[in-house]
Each structure stands twice: as C-alpha cells, then as structure tokens.
Design an enzyme around this catalytic site. Structure first.
Site, PDB file in Angstrom:
ATOM      1  N   SER A 173       1.298  -1.121   0.335  1.00 32.11           N
ATOM      2  CA  SER A 173      -0.144  -0.012  -0.354  1.00 32.11           C
ATOM      3  C   SER A 173       0.950   1.396   0.363  1.00 32.11           C
ATOM      4  O   SER A 173       1.330   1.635  -0.889  1.00 32.11           O
ATOM      5  CB  SER A 173      -1.014  -0.214   1.166  1.00 32.11           C
ATOM      6  OG  SER A 173      -1.647   0.871   0.873  1.00 32.11           O
ATOM      7  N   GLU A 217      -9.155  -5.295  -3.650  1.00 27.99           N
ATOM      8  CA  GLU A 217      -9.263  -3.957  -2.808  1.00 27.99           C
ATOM      9  C   GLU A 217      -9.767  -3.325  -1.887  1.00 27.99           C
ATOM     10  O   GLU A 217      -9.815  -3.142  -1.403  1.00 27.99           O
ATOM     11  CB  GLU A 217      -7.819  -2.872  -4.284  1.00 27.99           C
ATOM     12  CG  GLU A 217      -6.110  -3.958  -4.597  1.00 27.99           C
ATOM     13  CD  GLU A 217      -5.147  -3.978  -3.503  1.00 27.99           C
ATOM     14  OE1 GLU A 217      -5.464  -4.278  -2.681  1.00 27.99           O
ATOM     15  OE2 GLU A 217      -4.398  -4.462  -4.556  1.00 27.99           O
ATOM     16  N   HIS A 273      -7.613  -5.700   0.065  1.00 23.92           N
ATOM     17  CA  HIS A 273      -6.743  -4.837   0.296  1.00 23.92           C
ATOM     18  C   HIS A 273      -5.862  -5.471   1.618  1.00 23.92           C
ATOM     19  O   HIS A 273      -6.913  -5.602   2.831  1.00 23.92           O
ATOM     20  CB  HIS A 273      -6.780  -2.949   0.203  1.00 23.92           C
ATOM     21  CG  HIS A 273      -5.654  -2.216   0.749  1.00 23.92           C
ATOM     22  ND1 HIS A 273      -4.703  -2.447  -0.227  1.00 23.92           N
ATOM     23  CD2 HIS A 273      -5.216  -1.097   1.662  1.00 23.92           C
ATOM     24  CE1 HIS A 273      -4.118  -1.390   0.156  1.00 23.92           C
ATOM     25  NE2 HIS A 273      -4.040  -0.927   1.154  1.00 23.92           N
TER      26      HIS A 273
END
Length: 508
Positions: A189, A317, A411
């Site tokens: 990320s 995600e 995610h």
C-alpha cells in the site's frame, strides 16, 4: 521465546554497540536509531545522522511510533513514548559478518498517515527464518510530519527517512550478518508507493538491488495540489503552512488537523479532483527535487532498470474500505455513477459495456480497485519493462475468511499471509481470530518462499512479465501462472498515463 542460557549478542554499529536478544533461534535487535529525533531544530528537516553513544545500548524494545492518526487501527499497544521515532529493527539468523546473507527491508503502509514497524503484524521472524536471510523493518514520519507541504521544509520527508534507513543498512548490516550489496526493499500500500518512489529517486540509486511492491497506490500529488492541501491542513489550526508557524505545535495537534480534514475532503472535489474522496490528505509529492517525476515516468525512461521488480495487487482491493465504512455490498446506483464519472477512463459507459450485467455495487468496487491499486501496479510493471527493466507480476485472488468470505481478496490481505501474523492487526478482521486453515497456511508459506527466493536469486518462481503473453502468478487456492486475469480492466486503462494529481482551480 528467549533462551536464558544463550548469551545476549552485542553488535557494534557505526554509532555505537547494541545488545539484541536470541528468540526462537533468531537474533533480534529492536529500536536502533538510524537518525536523530526530528524535533526541535530538526523538526520538518531532512533526517540527520544519529549521534554516537558510549557503552552498549539495549536493543530489546521497539522505538516509539511516529505521531499518527491511529483511528483506523487503534493505538499501538505496549510501546514506549518519546520522540526517538526514527529507528530500525533487525531479525538475523546470526550476527556473523562473514555470513553475508541477503537482506530484505520492509516499508509499512497506512495511507501515508499511520504505521509503525513495531506493529505485531510486522513480526518478521517467519520471513527471516524461512528464507535464511536478514530482515530489517523501519519507522518513517507519516502525516503532516512526513508528507504535508510545509514552506521552508523539504518535501517528502517520510521518503527521505526511508532513504536514511537504507543508508544505515548499507553502512551497518554486515555486522548483523547481511550483505549490503544484496538488498531487497518490499512494502505494501503506502509502503508500495514508497518503494515505487524510491525506484524513481536519484538519491536512492544503489541503496537496494531488488524491489517488491504490493498494491501500489496511484495517488501522487503535484506540487501545486500539495501546497493547497497543506494550506488547508494548517488552517485547521488557524496557522500558515510554514516551518515558523508549525515547528512549535505539539505533534498531536498536527495529527488532529488531519483527522478533522479527512472526513471533509469531499467538499474540495472542485479543487482536488480525484484526491478529494480518498481517505488521506497525504501522498508523495512530485516536487521536482526529492521526487523529480512520477514512478511511471521515471521507470519508463530507464530509471532503476537494473533493479528487478515484483509488483502486483489483490483482486478485490476496495472491499476493505467499503467494509470499514459499513457499506459492504450495499453501494447503490447514485454512488456508483459518481465513482465511474470520476475515475473511469473513457467514461462510465465504457465500464458498463466492459462488464455487462454487473450490479452498481460491483462496478463501484471494480473501478475503485482499478484506479487506486490494480492499474497503477500493472502500469508500473509495464513502465519498468519499457525502460529496460524486468518485472514479475502477481494477483492475489484467495478470499479472506472473515465476514463469511464477503471481503474477498481485499486490500492488505497479503500482509498477514506474507508475515504469517493471522492474529494481529488487520489479520484479526480478515481471519476473525480463527485458526488459519491448511489452505491459508500453505498460501502463506508460498508467499514467503516466493518473496525470499526473489530476494536471494531474482526469481520468485514464475516467468517475467511481457506485453505479448502477459503472464502473471495468480495466488489462489490453487496458484497458477496465467495471462493477466483482469483483461477487461487492462484494456479499459490501456494507454492511460498515471500522472501527479493536479490542483484543478489554481489560486482558489
């Protein structure tokens, strides 16, 4: 567990000796300063070298976290307070200078507004043990301290912290059993966005030799946009965005400014465009100096062509964010239409045509996933290839068991799988505290095997990506190498150029 019969190892660094601990067959050092605390005269400055110390410094506890918004993850538990934020931690099979093991350096995510290397989810023991290599984790400044535009301060202070930590690795890791000429950076990320930034930073050249970027965010700010957001952040405190105004402000007050602005960012849609609906007013800034151009532009021009790259994303995600907002599975037509208008290249109808019969909710999830993580990651691989580099691409498709499987391959699912920390941090949400299944354990082992193999040899176990076959590693219940699975999205975004997000109304 520590073994009282094994003497605690002492290693001498360039700034002084540190004493670690032997735990489960590994030697672990925590909380070693790689730079001076960025307070006082050093507030908002580039990191300065740590001052030497006399005697032996105990390195048994993580350093304090940098000031941050803990609203997403809850406060760090059982961590010391203080301003010595810039520290590293080392896991090594043995602190033997002759060992020259490969080194992996982890950069945490957290929307550039939170994160700490001492988080239980980043316990690197299994990676070091399974790969027989040295793992380093580090702290860097986040939020206003690390990324807000402040007049009189360098941009991208968080990135400069990361570079300083890599310089510490170069200068000291041999004493811990690592090879400074064999360093892989990896992050997820915001950590992956940081890895991409380091690949594009001329000052970071030569500090690492391979890179893994897990879910690269597409959000990079232009200098003009960063200035405008910085002005609004400072105004939350009734101040100007200058070192003179902000240097004496308690760090907690700067955190509060970000916390109060974040839920109101959508009010600035006419000025901040695609950046406005995001959950963070912070991102790396394409300032022309620390970060001269975006990672996609830099890699396509041949920057870091000698650095092998693994890059990929998770299939679903965005579901993590809709779940955290309490909207999982319930996005209606109006909200989906807004997202498609804002993010879809070619307009909303292009997505509807590419995904016929999809619900508003599913179209919303797809375009958000594509814009923020999937396409930035794929395009980074293709830019690296265009610049003469080598990329290996993956997609995680295995669904998290939490919420009855509704989260999908959301995610951050890759983090507990990679570290094997199913019962910590987001692992608690994604696995709901349950004993991981045999399938989860096997996939977790595969993650570590692929990542550590890449760090050691440059080969993660699947072919390099090319624009003819487009082969990627799909990490599912039965991992397989196939042509890129999200072909409809890939075609929609073909030819799209990820650029620094602009300020839409200059001078507003």
């Amino acid at each position: 567990m520590t073994n009282p019969e094994v003497p605690e190892p002492v290693v001498r660094t360039a700034t002084g000796a540190v004493r670690g601990r032997v735990e489960d067959g590994l030697t672990v050092f925590r909380g070693i300063p790689f730079a001076e605390p960025p307070v006082g005269e050093a507030r908002f400055a580039a990191p300065r070298p740590a001052r030497p110390w006399e005697g032996v410094r105990e390195a048994s506890a993580f350093g304090p976290p940098p000031p941050q918004d803990t609203g997403l993850a809850g406060p760090p538990a059982a961590l010391p307070e203080g301003d010595d934020w810039l520290t590293v931690n080392v896991w090594t099979p043995a602190p033997d200078p002759a060992a020259r093991r490969p080194v992996m350096v982890w950069i945490y995510g957290g929307a550039y507004r939170l994160g700490h290397s001492g988080s239980p989810g980043y316990d690197a023991r299994r990676i070091a043990e399974d790969g027989d290599l040295v793992v380093v984790t580090l702290n860097y400044r986040v939020g206003m301290e690390g990324f807000a535009h402040i007049e009189g301060a360098p941009a991208n202070r968080g990135l400069l912290d990361q570079m300083a930590a890599l310089e510490w690795v170069r200068d000291n890791i041999t004493a811990f059993g690592g090879d400074p000429g064999h360093v892989t950076v990896f992050g997820e990320s915001a950590g992956a966005g940081s890895v991409a930034s380091l690949l594009a930073m001329p000052r970071a050249a030569g500090l690492f030799h391979r890179a893994v970027a897990q879910s690269v965010p597409g959000t990079f700010f232009s200098d003009e946009l960063a200035r405008d957001i910085g002005t609004v952040l400072a105004a939350e405190l009734g101040l100007r965005p200058t070192v003179a105004d902000l240097a004496a402000v308690d760090p907690a007050q700067l955190v509060k400014a970000g916390q109060t602005l974040t839920p109101r960012m959508s009010q600035y849609l006419d000025r901040w465009g695609q950046a406005a609906p995001t959950s963070t007013p912070y991102s790396p800034v394409v300032d022309g100096d620390v970060l001269p151009v975006t990672p996609w532009q830099a890699l396509a021009s041949g920057a870091s062509r000698d650095v092998d790259l693994v890059v990929g994303h998770n299939r679903d995600e965005n579901r993590l964010f809709t779940a955290m907002a309490g909207k999982l599975g319930s996005i209606g037509e109006e909200r989906a239409a807004k997202a498609l208008r804002l993010y879809a290249p070619g307009g909303a109808e292009a997505y509807r045509a590419a995904y016929p019969g999809w619900s508003a909710n599913d179209l919303y999830e797809r375009v958000q996933t594509d814009w923020l993580f999937a396409m930035p990651s794929l395009h980074l691989a293709e830019a690296h290839l265009a610049g003469g580099g080598r990329s290996h691409v993956y997609e995680l498709t295995w669904p998290a068991p939490g919420s009855g499987g509704a989260l999908g391959a959301c995610h951050a699912l890759d983090v507990p799988l990679l570290f094997g920390t199913f019962g910590a941090d987001l692992g608690l949400l994604l696995f709901e505290g349950a004993q991981p299944s045999a399938e989860a354990l096997a996939l977790s082992s595969r993650f570590r095997s692929s990542w550590t193999s890449f760090a050691r040899t440059g080969d993660p176990g699947w072919p390099a990506y090319d624009t003819q076959r487009r082969l990627v590693q799909v990490l599912g219940a039965e991992p397989a190498v196939v042509p890129y699975p999200e072909e409809a999205s890939r075609r929609l975004w073909e030819g799209y150029e990820f650029a620094a997000l602009p300020l839409l109304v200059p001078g507003a």
